[in-house]
Design a protein around this motif. Sequence first.
Motif, mmCIF file in Angstrom:
data_model
loop_
_atom_site.group_PDB
_atom_site.id
_atom_site.type_symbol
_atom_site.label_atom_id
_atom_site.label_comp_id
_atom_site.label_asym_id
_atom_site.label_seq_id
_atom_site.Cartn_x
_atom_site.Cartn_y
_atom_site.Cartn_z
ATOM 1 N N UNK A 125 10.900 -16.702 7.125
ATOM 2 C CA UNK A 125 9.765 -16.892 8.019
ATOM 3 C C UNK A 125 8.745 -17.841 7.390
ATOM 4 N N UNK A 126 8.516 -17.699 6.093
ATOM 5 C CA UNK A 126 7.615 -18.620 5.380
ATOM 6 C C UNK A 126 8.184 -20.031 5.408
ATOM 7 N N UNK A 127 9.484 -20.148 5.155
ATOM 8 C CA UNK A 127 10.129 -21.461 5.159
ATOM 9 C C UNK A 127 10.029 -22.105 6.538
ATOM 10 N N UNK A 128 10.265 -21.322 7.590
ATOM 11 C CA UNK A 128 10.177 -21.855 8.960
ATOM 12 C C UNK A 128 8.779 -22.372 9.258
ATOM 13 N N UNK A 129 7.764 -21.644 8.809
ATOM 14 C CA UNK A 129 6.381 -22.074 9.026
ATOM 15 C C UNK A 129 6.097 -23.378 8.295
ATOM 16 N N UNK A 130 6.627 -23.515 7.083
ATOM 17 C CA UNK A 130 6.444 -24.760 6.330
ATOM 18 C C UNK A 130 7.166 -25.917 7.003
ATOM 19 N N UNK A 157 7.553 -26.281 10.076
ATOM 20 C CA UNK A 157 6.761 -26.630 11.263
ATOM 21 C C UNK A 157 5.371 -27.137 10.905
ATOM 22 N N UNK A 158 5.086 -27.213 9.589
ATOM 23 C CA UNK A 158 3.765 -27.640 9.104
ATOM 24 C C UNK A 158 2.655 -26.759 9.670
ATOM 25 N N UNK A 159 2.963 -25.485 9.814
ATOM 26 C CA UNK A 159 2.008 -24.524 10.360
ATOM 27 C C UNK A 159 1.455 -23.689 9.202
ATOM 28 N N UNK A 160 0.369 -24.152 8.609
ATOM 29 C CA UNK A 160 -0.197 -23.488 7.433
ATOM 30 C C UNK A 160 -0.699 -22.084 7.754
ATOM 31 N N UNK A 161 -1.308 -21.898 8.926
ATOM 32 C CA UNK A 161 -1.825 -20.584 9.301
ATOM 33 C C UNK A 161 -0.692 -19.568 9.419
ATOM 34 N N UNK A 162 0.362 -19.978 10.067
ATOM 35 C CA UNK A 162 1.524 -19.092 10.229
ATOM 36 C C UNK A 162 2.158 -18.782 8.873
ATOM 37 N N UNK A 163 2.205 -19.788 7.998
ATOM 38 C CA UNK A 163 2.772 -19.587 6.660
ATOM 39 C C UNK A 163 1.952 -18.577 5.866
ATOM 40 N N UNK A 164 0.622 -18.655 5.977
ATOM 41 C CA UNK A 164 -0.244 -17.730 5.248
ATOM 42 C C UNK A 164 -0.084 -16.303 5.773
#
Length: 298
Positions: free
Chosen positions: A260-265, A267-274
């Motif tokens: 899930x963290x990798x997917x957020x990265x 997508x360049x979605x920093x909020x989702x990654x955090x």
Amino acid sequence: MSRSSSTFKEGYNRALDIIGSVGPNADLPTEVTLSQELDVSRTTVRGILTGLQNAGIIEWSGRSKRVLRRPRKAEYFPASETESVTEKLSSLFMEYIFASELTPGATLRETDLAKEFGVSSTVIREFLIRFSRFGLIEKTPNRHWVLNGFTRAFAEELFAVREMFEKRCFEEFLAGGADRHLETIKLRAEHEAIAENIANDYLLFPRLDEKFHRVWIDSFGNRFVQDFFELISLVFHYHYRWNKRDELERNHYAIVQHLEIISALESSDADRAMVAFQGHIDHARETLLASAVWDGKP
């Protein structure tokens, strides 16, 4: 010098940096000068030059070493392969504990560890002394080392510090942009490979988990945080402290969280990654306190 050695690979990477800076048609310096600049022996320099010539990066004939092209990023050895055995001792020590099925009170002998890791007794002794300040190992009067357990209070305090340190590292990692995120994104295939064969490969996860978290820990570049992470790696993957009953499920769920963290990265979605990172950290704390064995009881 063997081309499988970390010294050769680190020297090779440095040579690629030099070639990249001077550009095509430039001449590389003498072997003596290269030996000094790369901090390797002349024998290793010649091995590096041979490798560069075989790769079509330089043309080497006698004293002439002409650059043909700039190196590609893929031609560098990865950082994990340029680390010396001494630099890898924490991971090696952790893996040794896994394989040896060691339990609290087990004796650790410097001579055995030195032979196991292929380093001198002095290197092992310095490592153990440095590691002993955390209280997980201690020196006995007969000069042997003993592996200790840890209390629930110790684990809770340790995790509180881990969360502070790692969250700060991850925040800076996110701010570093897409280039920095790529190293984590590249770990997707390893996670998916374990997940696809989780019933047989779930024991491979602890090593991958350490590798995954080390990306932002190491990129933060703080020696105190890196030193602390050595302890984290040992404690939170210390297999004999865990209730084995749901180890497969715990590891599989952690893989899902990593992805899930990798997917957020991706997508360049920093909020989702955090958010995904915080969820992973929260779950890690829960599983530590729920699954570890305290005073002989789960």
